[in-house]
Each structure stands twice: as structure tokens, then as C-alpha cells.
Design a protein around this motif. Structure first.
Motif, short mmCIF file in Angstrom:
data_model
loop_
_atom_site.label_atom_id
_atom_site.label_comp_id
_atom_site.label_asym_id
_atom_site.label_seq_id
_atom_site.Cartn_x
_atom_site.Cartn_y
_atom_site.Cartn_z
N UNK A 31 0.82 -1.21 0.00
CA UNK A 31 0.00 0.00 0.00
C UNK A 31 0.85 1.26 0.00
N UNK A 32 2.10 1.16 0.38
CA UNK A 32 2.98 2.33 0.49
C UNK A 32 3.90 2.13 1.68
N UNK A 33 5.15 2.55 1.51
CA UNK A 33 6.15 2.25 2.54
C UNK A 33 5.79 2.87 3.89
N UNK A 34 5.32 4.11 3.87
CA UNK A 34 4.99 4.78 5.14
C UNK A 34 3.88 4.04 5.89
N UNK A 35 2.83 3.74 5.17
CA UNK A 35 1.68 3.06 5.78
C UNK A 35 2.09 1.69 6.33
N UNK A 36 2.90 0.98 5.57
CA UNK A 36 3.34 -0.35 6.00
C UNK A 36 4.28 -0.23 7.21
N UNK A 229 9.54 -1.32 3.22
CA UNK A 229 9.28 -1.06 4.64
C UNK A 229 10.24 -1.86 5.51
N UNK A 230 10.57 -3.06 5.08
CA UNK A 230 11.54 -3.85 5.85
C UNK A 230 12.86 -3.08 5.98
N UNK A 231 13.25 -2.40 4.91
CA UNK A 231 14.50 -1.64 4.94
C UNK A 231 14.38 -0.39 5.82
#
Lengths: 367, 126
Positions: A31-36, A229-231
Motif C-alpha cells: 500500500x505504500x512504505x509509510x503506511x506499512x 518497509x523492511x528496509x
């Protein structure tokens, strides 16, 4: 042709953005890095990390081999326990960072970076000289990471085992949903509590299991997450990444991983060189930098300079701390400079912006 | 993905709206915002200046990466979208309307003809 994990069709059907990561076609974001990222910090996130490598070492001399390879002390492990470590070359440079799982007195599983699987297997075989049985089971094992403060609540809905009874860095084999013999490990790479589920793809329909976890997590705000997001999560938690922050040209002493080294161990590869370096003192160390200007984001390769503009080092990992909305970075700096509280400068498009050296992590987990 | 027919495009993933009064509005395309992911900061560093076509006029920072912004045609940057200062995510959510970036006073209107049509742009991104 890129390799695909057993969850590939799920990623595609849920419109994840896919990228080539170490030869695997992996989801970089849903959905997007920030949200995740925020879901993992506040609720929970689920990641496909099946690209990680698993190497089995078996036999009466398995422990002896692991002890030679790893700077940490695997003899402190009992079945059901795991430990973080690094493998070094003779000169002290890092071959890889890894988790060592003690499956039994005569069986260990090494979990290594996807980009290093072939190199690690070659290295382990070279060191082994026929003493233990080595098998690369990476293609048989799918790995799901369920991370975040609600991870335990979600997974508990799918098993009768008491997950609260598993301390950090321990694991149990258990039935999850319809599938027996899933190795559930209290480990992760996000700085949050959570589990990693090792599944043998011959016995587990991994896509089905993923969907069961997604359903169980719905009421807790679980989100599927990608490697992006993991990064950002691992960087914000001050965790190093192989190939960027640590390499064959860096030692665990310089990388802030000296605590892994168990000097009392009789022998391990790299011990002599590392001992010399420890006694003479390291020249540079991996530092964490927090940008003072909220709108400047350091990126890998940017120069780190002093007040006069003299180069001190360069950024290894850089990015945005999503929680603090500030640019953060790691990079090697001379030990004379690299002290918490000191100010250095990041050169971004020919201008120098101040950053404070801070102690990791950039974000501390809520208790 | 949405790429309006009435706009012109560049190979660097900017869109251009000819305002018909000698000015044009510029932003980045839906494809570009989607490739960049969550945008966290926009910097327009040539406000009030005349900038040549294909020169950089600023940068856009996303969580994962940074990208330069390039002038689609030569002109003076007469204003920028100040709401992006507080809400850079407007570019992700509404790239052609609330997420516009700059308005430029076009120096040479014939340069507009060199821009890509939506069909040409689709060729590039597909």
C-alpha cells in the motif's frame, strides 16, 4: 529468469509493486512504505522473506564446524534457541551476518542473506573439509515474517501452543492453522516483537497459510508489507544490512558488532586478525547520523564531511525515519570524530547539512 | 494508471498543461509518483529564475529515493505549489491537480510542440 517465491501469485494478485532483489522477484511495497512501516510499529505487518537462505549443518561434528565459522558461541545454544552472529574471513572481514538455529545437538540451521547463499555455501564447504553434512535447503523453505506489537495476538488465533512462552531468540515447531511442523521463531528484522515462520513448501501451502494469517490479522490492523518497509524499519532500528553497512572489507569490530565476538572461544576464523585489531584499536566505526534539518534525506553514497568540508566518510545506509520524520543514516567515520553528540555534515547536491551522531536505535520500541 | 489526454508529457515523467495565456503548469505523472512511492519533500530551487529546457529545477524526495525535476520547456518559474511544503503527499494522491508543482512563463511556445502526446508517453512507460 528471476526466481519466485511460493507467494509470488499472491503478491501479484494484490498488486504489490515487484522488483528484482538478489535474483528474486519480490514485493517492494503493497500500500505504500509509510503506511506499512507504521502498521508494523503500531499494529502488525506480514512480509514474504522467502528469499532468505537456509543452510543445514548436520552430524557429530556439526557444532565444531559452526564454532569455527561463527564469531558467536554456538555451544551456548540448546535445541530451540537461536543466536545472531557473523562469519568472518581470516583477515576479519565479514562473509555474512546470520542467525544460527540449534535444531538438535547434531543439527544446526544457518539463515543467511539471499545475496550471499552461493558464496556462503562455498565458504562453509571450504571450511568443513568433509566433517559435517551440509545442505542448502533455501529452495525448500518459505519464510513469512509477522512483525509488530499485535503479531502475537494474530498468530495466537491460529495455534493452540502458548506463544507467550517463547522468549526472544527461541523457536518451537508447531501447528499453525492447518499445517504441522512450522518452525515459529521469535526473531525479526524490524525492531518490533514478532515471529518468523519457516515453512517447508513440500508440506505447507504457503499461500493458504498467508491468507489465513491475513484474515486473522484483519481485526488488529495487519498489513502486507514489502521489502521497502523492511528496509526503513531495520534502518530506523539501527540494524545493519549486509552488502551496504557490512561487507568483506569491514570487520565486526568496526561495524559495532564486537559484542557478538566471544573471545574465550578456543578458535574461530578471523580470531587472530580481530584480536590484533582490537588491541591496536579500530580506526573507523559505523556511526548513526540524525539529520538536523527535517527536509534532508541522506542516501547511500553521499559524502560525510567535517565543518571545513573535508571528507570523513560516506553514507552506507540512508533514508527517512518514518516515525521521527527525519533523515537518518549510517556510515563509517574515524573514531576520533565518531562520538555520540558530535556534529558532522552530509553533502547533499553540493551543499553541506548538519547531522548529529547518535546512539542506535533511532527509534526505541514501546514497552 | 491515469494520464489525461489533454496534457503533454516528457521522457523524464513531467506533465505540462498549456494554460493558453503564455504560461504552463508542470507536475510529475501518475506513473512517476507511483514509481517514487511516498513523497516526503519537494524542493524547487530556481523560483523566479529563467531555466533552460531539460535543466533541473528542483528535486523530489520519496522515502526510498530522490529524483531530479527537469524543465519541459524553457521559461521563468513564476510560482510553485506552496501546499506541497506541508503536504507533499498531494503529489501521490492527486498528481495532476492538487499536486501540481510549478507554473512557468513560456519563453518559446514552439517548444510545446516537441513534448510528447499521451500515446507517445504510454509507449515510454509500457
Amino acid at each position: 529468469m528471476l526466481k519466485r517465491t511460493p507467494l509470488f501469485e499472491i503478491h501479484r494478485s494484490f498488486k504489490a509493486k515487484l522488483v528484482d532483489f538478489s535474483g528474486y522477484e519480490m514485493p517492494v511495497q503493497y500500500s505504500g512504505i509509510k503506511e506499512e512501516h507504521l502498521a508494523v510499529r503500531n499494529q502488525a505487518g506480514i512480509f514474504d522473506v522467502s528469499h532468505m537462505g537456509e543452510i543445514l549443518i548436520r552430524g557429530d561434528r556439526a557444532l565444531e564446524l559452526v564454532q569455527e565459522l561463527s564469531v558467536n558461541d554456538a555451544s551456548a545454544l540448546k535445541p530451540g534457541k537461536a543466536q545472531y552472529s557473523v562469519m568472518c574471513r581470516e583477515h576479519g572481514g565479514i562473509v555474512d551476518d546470520l542467525l544460527v538455529y540449534c535444531l538438535s545437538d547434531v543439527e544446526f540451521m544457518l539463515v543467511v542473506n539471499a545475496s550471499n547463499i552461493e558464496k556462503d555455501v562455498t565458504w562453509i564447504q571450504e571450511v568443513n573439509r568433509g566433517r559435517a553434512e551440509i545442505s542448502n535447503i533455501s529452495d525448500e523453505i518459505a519464510l513469512i515474517a509477522l512483525q509488530g506489537p499485535k503479531a502475537v495476538n494474530i498468530l495466537q488465533k491460529l495455534t493452540n501452543e502458548h506463544l507467550d512462552a517463547i522468549p526472544p531468540f527461541e523457536f518451537r515447531s508447531m501447528k499453525i492453522s492447518n499445517y504441522d511442523n512450522i518452525l515459529v521463531s521469535y526473531t525479526g528484522y524490524t525492531g518490533e516483537p514478532g515471529f518468523e515462520l519457516y515453512c517447508n513448501i513440500r508440506y505447507v501451502n504457503v499461500g493458504d497459510l498467508w491468507e489465513h494469517i491475513i484474515l486473522a490479522g484483519d481485526e488488529f490492523g495487519l498489513k502486507p508489507c514489502g521489502l521497502g518497509a523492511r528496509d526503513t524499519l531495520r534502518l530506523e532500528s539501527g540494524l545493519v544490512l549486509y552488502g551496504i553497512d557490512i561487507t568483506e572489507e569491514t570487520t565486526p569490530l568496526e561495524a559495532g558488532l564486537g559484542w557478538l565476538i566471544k573471545w574465550d572461544k578456543e578458535n574461530f576464523i578471523g580470531k587472530a586478525a580481530l584480536k590484533v585489531l582490537k588491541n591496536s584499536g579500530i580506526k573507523r566505526k559505523l556511526c548513526c547520523l540524525l539529520m538536523m534539518d527535517p527536509n534532508r534525506i541522506p542516501r547511500s553514497g553521499y559524502s560525510i564531511v567535517d565543518k571545513k568540508g573535508q571528507t570523513l566518510g560516506e553514507v552506507t545506509s540512508g533514508g527517512l525515519s518514518v516515525i521521527n520524520e527525519r533523515g537518518i543514516a549510517m556510515g563509517y567515520l574515524p573514531v576520533s570524530v565518531g562520538k555520540a553528540g558530535e556534529v558532522v555534515y552530509l553533502r547533499i547536491r553540493n551543499k553541506d547539512y548538519p547531522a548529529e551522531i547518535v546512539r542506535p536505535p533511532f527509534h526505541k520500541r514501546k514497552k | 494508471m491515469n494520464h489525461p489526454k489533454e496534457l503533454k508529457y516528457t521522457r523524464e515523467h513531467e506533465w505540462v498543461r498549456d494554460n493558453g495565456d503564455g504560461t504552463a503548469t508542470v507536475g510529475i505523472t501518475d506513473f512517476a509518483q507511483s514509481e517514487l512511492g511516498d513523497i516526503v519533500f519537494v524542493e524547487i530551487d530556481k523560483l523566479g529564475e529563467a531555466v533552460e529546457k531539460d535543466e533541473s529545477f528542483g528535486t523530489v524526495e520519496a522515502v526510498k529515493t530522490v529524483s531530479e525535476l527537469f524543465m519541459p520547456v524553457t521559461g521563468e518559474i513564476i510560482s510553485w505549489n506552496e501546499s506541497l511544503e506541508e503536504e507533499p503527499e498531494l503529489i501521490n494522491n492527486d498528481p495532476y491537480d492538487k499536486g501540481w508543482m510549478i507554473r512557468i512563463k513560456i519563453k518559446d511556445a514552439s517548444q510545446l510542440k516537441l513534448l510528447l502526446s499521451v500515446d507517445d508517453y504510454y509507449q515510454i512507460i509500457s
